[in-house]
Design a protein around this motif. Structure first.
Motif, PDB file in Angstrom:
ATOM      1  N   ARG A 138      81.566  40.823  46.871  1.00 58.79           N
ATOM      2  CA  ARG A 138      81.494  42.160  46.463  1.00 58.79           C
ATOM      3  C   ARG A 138      81.056  42.387  45.027  1.00 58.79           C
ATOM      4  O   ARG A 138      80.279  42.888  44.498  1.00 58.79           O
ATOM      5  CB  ARG A 138      82.680  42.816  46.867  1.00 58.79           C
ATOM      6  N   ILE A 139      82.011  41.534  44.364  1.00 49.01           N
ATOM      7  CA  ILE A 139      81.964  41.474  42.960  1.00 49.01           C
ATOM      8  C   ILE A 139      80.735  41.100  42.162  1.00 49.01           C
ATOM      9  O   ILE A 139      79.910  41.743  41.186  1.00 49.01           O
ATOM     10  CB  ILE A 139      83.192  40.868  41.939  1.00 49.01           C
ATOM     11  N   HIS A 140      80.304  40.015  42.752  1.00 50.64           N
ATOM     12  CA  HIS A 140      79.185  39.198  42.231  1.00 50.64           C
ATOM     13  C   HIS A 140      77.942  39.502  43.251  1.00 50.64           C
ATOM     14  O   HIS A 140      76.821  38.766  42.940  1.00 50.64           O
ATOM     15  CB  HIS A 140      79.420  37.787  42.294  1.00 50.64           C
ATOM     16  N   GLY A 141      77.810  40.262  44.262  1.00 50.94           N
ATOM     17  CA  GLY A 141      76.768  40.667  44.882  1.00 50.94           C
ATOM     18  C   GLY A 141      76.235  39.593  45.989  1.00 50.94           C
ATOM     19  O   GLY A 141      74.929  39.609  46.255  1.00 50.94           O
ATOM     20  N   ASP A 142      76.988  38.651  46.313  1.00 52.03           N
ATOM     21  CA  ASP A 142      76.704  37.689  47.249  1.00 52.03           C
ATOM     22  C   ASP A 142      76.891  38.269  48.753  1.00 52.03           C
ATOM     23  O   ASP A 142      77.633  37.822  49.321  1.00 52.03           O
ATOM     24  CB  ASP A 142      77.461  36.493  47.233  1.00 52.03           C
ATOM     25  N   VAL A 143      75.689  38.860  49.191  1.00 50.81           N
ATOM     26  CA  VAL A 143      75.772  39.622  50.528  1.00 50.81           C
ATOM     27  C   VAL A 143      75.767  38.616  51.657  1.00 50.81           C
ATOM     28  O   VAL A 143      76.478  38.858  52.559  1.00 50.81           O
ATOM     29  CB  VAL A 143      74.574  40.703  50.604  1.00 50.81           C
ATOM     30  N   GLU A 144      75.002  37.423  51.516  1.00 51.90           N
ATOM     31  CA  GLU A 144      74.791  36.682  52.665  1.00 51.90           C
ATOM     32  C   GLU A 144      76.193  35.879  52.925  1.00 51.90           C
ATOM     33  O   GLU A 144      76.534  35.692  54.141  1.00 51.90           O
ATOM     34  CB  GLU A 144      73.773  35.414  52.317  1.00 51.90           C
ATOM     35  N   VAL A 145      76.820  35.425  51.950  1.00 53.13           N
ATOM     36  CA  VAL A 145      78.225  34.587  52.150  1.00 53.13           C
ATOM     37  C   VAL A 145      79.240  35.738  52.806  1.00 53.13           C
ATOM     38  O   VAL A 145      80.121  35.585  53.385  1.00 53.13           O
ATOM     39  CB  VAL A 145      78.687  33.875  50.925  1.00 53.13           C
ATOM     40  N   GLY A 146      78.976  37.132  51.854  1.00 54.13           N
ATOM     41  CA  GLY A 146      80.041  37.940  52.451  1.00 54.13           C
ATOM     42  C   GLY A 146      79.755  38.604  53.752  1.00 54.13           C
ATOM     43  O   GLY A 146      80.873  38.819  54.424  1.00 54.13           O
ATOM     44  N   GLU A 147      78.578  38.669  54.504  1.00 56.95           N
ATOM     45  CA  GLU A 147      78.572  38.707  55.636  1.00 56.95           C
ATOM     46  C   GLU A 147      78.943  37.588  56.691  1.00 56.95           C
ATOM     47  O   GLU A 147      79.478  37.797  57.560  1.00 56.95           O
ATOM     48  CB  GLU A 147      77.098  38.964  56.089  1.00 56.95           C
ATOM     49  N   MET A 148      78.847  36.455  56.392  1.00 56.54           N
ATOM     50  CA  MET A 148      79.318  35.296  56.972  1.00 56.54           C
ATOM     51  C   MET A 148      81.013  35.371  57.255  1.00 56.54           C
ATOM     52  O   MET A 148      81.631  34.964  58.106  1.00 56.54           O
ATOM     53  CB  MET A 148      79.004  33.960  56.490  1.00 56.54           C
ATOM     54  N   ALA A 149      81.504  35.668  55.910  1.00 58.26           N
ATOM     55  CA  ALA A 149      82.907  35.800  55.841  1.00 58.26           C
ATOM     56  C   ALA A 149      83.446  36.961  56.837  1.00 58.26           C
ATOM     57  O   ALA A 149      84.482  37.124  57.415  1.00 58.26           O
ATOM     58  CB  ALA A 149      83.282  36.049  54.470  1.00 58.26           C
ATOM     59  N   ALA A 150      82.667  37.931  56.765  1.00 56.26           N
ATOM     60  CA  ALA A 150      83.180  39.059  57.487  1.00 56.26           C
ATOM     61  C   ALA A 150      83.141  39.067  58.944  1.00 56.26           C
ATOM     62  O   ALA A 150      84.092  39.157  59.813  1.00 56.26           O
ATOM     63  CB  ALA A 150      82.118  40.353  57.217  1.00 56.26           C
ATOM     64  N   ARG A 151      82.117  38.479  59.413  1.00 55.87           N
ATOM     65  CA  ARG A 151      81.992  37.716  60.673  1.00 55.87           C
ATOM     66  C   ARG A 151      83.232  36.958  61.065  1.00 55.87           C
ATOM     67  O   ARG A 151      83.993  37.275  62.374  1.00 55.87           O
ATOM     68  CB  ARG A 151      80.799  36.886  61.212  1.00 55.87           C
ATOM     69  N   SER A 169      81.114  48.672  50.583  1.00 57.33           N
ATOM     70  CA  SER A 169      81.085  48.675  49.179  1.00 57.33           C
ATOM     71  C   SER A 169      79.895  47.451  48.609  1.00 57.33           C
ATOM     72  O   SER A 169      79.188  48.087  47.885  1.00 57.33           O
ATOM     73  CB  SER A 169      82.331  48.357  48.577  1.00 57.33           C
ATOM     74  N   MET A 170      79.700  46.651  49.208  1.00 58.16           N
ATOM     75  CA  MET A 170      78.748  45.554  48.774  1.00 58.16           C
ATOM     76  C   MET A 170      77.553  45.967  49.146  1.00 58.16           C
ATOM     77  O   MET A 170      76.581  45.803  48.327  1.00 58.16           O
ATOM     78  CB  MET A 170      79.323  44.303  49.831  1.00 58.16           C
ATOM     79  N   TYR A 171      77.201  46.804  50.578  1.00 61.72           N
ATOM     80  CA  TYR A 171      75.798  47.170  50.455  1.00 61.72           C
ATOM     81  C   TYR A 171      75.461  48.430  49.718  1.00 61.72           C
ATOM     82  O   TYR A 171      74.229  48.413  49.279  1.00 61.72           O
ATOM     83  CB  TYR A 171      75.944  47.844  52.134  1.00 61.72           C
ATOM     84  N   ALA A 172      76.628  49.184  49.320  1.00 58.70           N
ATOM     85  CA  ALA A 172      76.454  50.353  48.385  1.00 58.70           C
ATOM     86  C   ALA A 172      76.012  49.729  47.201  1.00 58.70           C
ATOM     87  O   ALA A 172      74.917  50.353  46.298  1.00 58.70           O
ATOM     88  CB  ALA A 172      77.551  51.169  48.445  1.00 58.70           C
ATOM     89  N   ASN A 173      76.373  48.632  46.681  1.00 60.95           N
ATOM     90  CA  ASN A 173      76.004  48.066  45.099  1.00 60.95           C
ATOM     91  C   ASN A 173      74.725  47.915  45.379  1.00 60.95           C
ATOM     92  O   ASN A 173      74.023  47.778  44.090  1.00 60.95           O
ATOM     93  CB  ASN A 173      77.057  47.039  44.941  1.00 60.95           C
ATOM     94  N   LYS A 174      74.071  47.253  46.227  1.00 60.41           N
ATOM     95  CA  LYS A 174      72.706  46.804  46.641  1.00 60.41           C
ATOM     96  C   LYS A 174      71.636  48.002  46.977  1.00 60.41           C
ATOM     97  O   LYS A 174      70.557  47.640  47.219  1.00 60.41           O
ATOM     98  CB  LYS A 174      72.761  45.615  47.596  1.00 60.41           C
ATOM     99  N   ARG A 175      72.402  49.193  47.065  1.00 63.44           N
ATOM    100  CA  ARG A 175      71.658  50.161  47.611  1.00 63.44           C
ATOM    101  C   ARG A 175      71.073  50.291  48.956  1.00 63.44           C
ATOM    102  O   ARG A 175      69.937  50.819  49.119  1.00 63.44           O
ATOM    103  CB  ARG A 175      70.441  50.698  46.545  1.00 63.44           C
ATOM    104  N   ARG A 176      71.698  49.522  49.696  1.00 62.22           N
ATOM    105  CA  ARG A 176      71.336  49.466  51.200  1.00 62.22           C
ATOM    106  C   ARG A 176      72.045  50.461  52.051  1.00 62.22           C
ATOM    107  O   ARG A 176      73.043  50.246  52.781  1.00 62.22           O
ATOM    108  CB  ARG A 176      71.799  47.993  51.563  1.00 62.22           C
ATOM    109  N   TRP A 177      71.566  51.418  51.611  1.00 62.71           N
ATOM    110  CA  TRP A 177      72.377  52.592  52.366  1.00 62.71           C
ATOM    111  C   TRP A 177      72.289  52.773  54.102  1.00 62.71           C
ATOM    112  O   TRP A 177      73.112  53.192  54.635  1.00 62.71           O
ATOM    113  CB  TRP A 177      71.788  54.001  51.941  1.00 62.71           C
ATOM    114  N   GLY A 178      71.151  52.002  54.641  1.00 61.10           N
ATOM    115  CA  GLY A 178      71.159  52.129  55.846  1.00 61.10           C
ATOM    116  C   GLY A 178      72.161  51.262  56.498  1.00 61.10           C
ATOM    117  O   GLY A 178      73.036  51.566  57.412  1.00 61.10           O
TER     118      GLY A 178
END
Length: 212
Positions: A138-151, A169-178
């Motif tokens: 979340r802090i460093h914006g690594d969405v791909e790894v974050g998604e894997m860890a979340a799964r 929060s991670m998606y919001a930081n990337k403005r991925r509102w969907g």
């Protein structure tokens, strides 16, 4: 008790006045200090314990030091302690130790190092191990790894609201509102509620929990 409640100065007074100290006495101080962000002081007490002749025969002492290092951002020191855990003190690495290290190096931006460490554990990661990954992502914006860890975390503990919040929060930081909306909808579908936070204050020596 005093250390866990944040009364560090009183805890230290009680500790120093103790005529005899064993592993449990030292651990109480080391972990208590670490819980409240006193990383360097926690490490100081650990070193004092070893010098006094009390050996850290279980993983609790090291867990306290690693938590303290995580709070203080002492990455190099944590690596040294983690390596010496087995090589110097003969204490087996536990999943909670790996979780602390994953959280620490992840928050330092070393996401790849965290993932390599998890892959080389030689055992299946649990909620403590994978729970240390999303914070750094979340802090460093690594969405791909974050998604894997979340799964992985959803497989282990699907009712944990913290994972949903971290991803939103991670998606919001990337403005991925969907994706933010999808995460909130998923929480609703799975009947996951966010844990309510509260704090206490002291008024005239009486602890009170204010209502919001």
């Amino acid at each position: 008790m005093y250390a866990k409640c944040g009364c560090i100065s009183i805890a230290r007074e009680v500790f120093e006045e103790s005529p005899q100290r064993n592993l449990f006495t030292w651990n109480a101080m080391i972990v208590g200090l670490a819980m409240h962000g006193h990383g360097e002081l926690s490490l100081e007490y650990f070193n004092r314990m070893v010098v006094s002749g009390v050996q850290p025969a279980d993983g609790v002492s090291f867990l306290g030091v690693l938590v303290g290092c995580s709070h203080a951002g002492m990455t190099s020191t944590a690596r040294k302690v983690f390596d010496e855990l087995e090589s110097v003190y003969g204490v087996r690495h536990e999943l909670k130790h790996y979780g602390c290290m994953a959280d620490l190096v992840g928050r330092a931006g070393l996401i790849e190092e965290a993932m390599e460490m998890i892959g080389e554990m030689g055992m299946e990661g649990d909620k403590y191990v994978w729970g240390g990954v999303p914070g750094g992502c979340r802090i460093h914006g690594d969405v791909e790894v974050g998604e894997m860890a979340a799964r992985r975390l959803w497989e282990l503990k699907p009712e944990d609201s913290g994972v949903y919040s971290a991803m939103a929060s991670m998606y919001a930081n990337k403005r991925r509102w969907g994706d933010v909306a999808k995460m909130r909808a998923l929480m609703s579908h799975e009947n996951v509620t966010k844990n309510a936070a509260f704090s206490s204050i002291q008024v005239d020596d009486i602890d009170k929990i204010p209502s919001y």
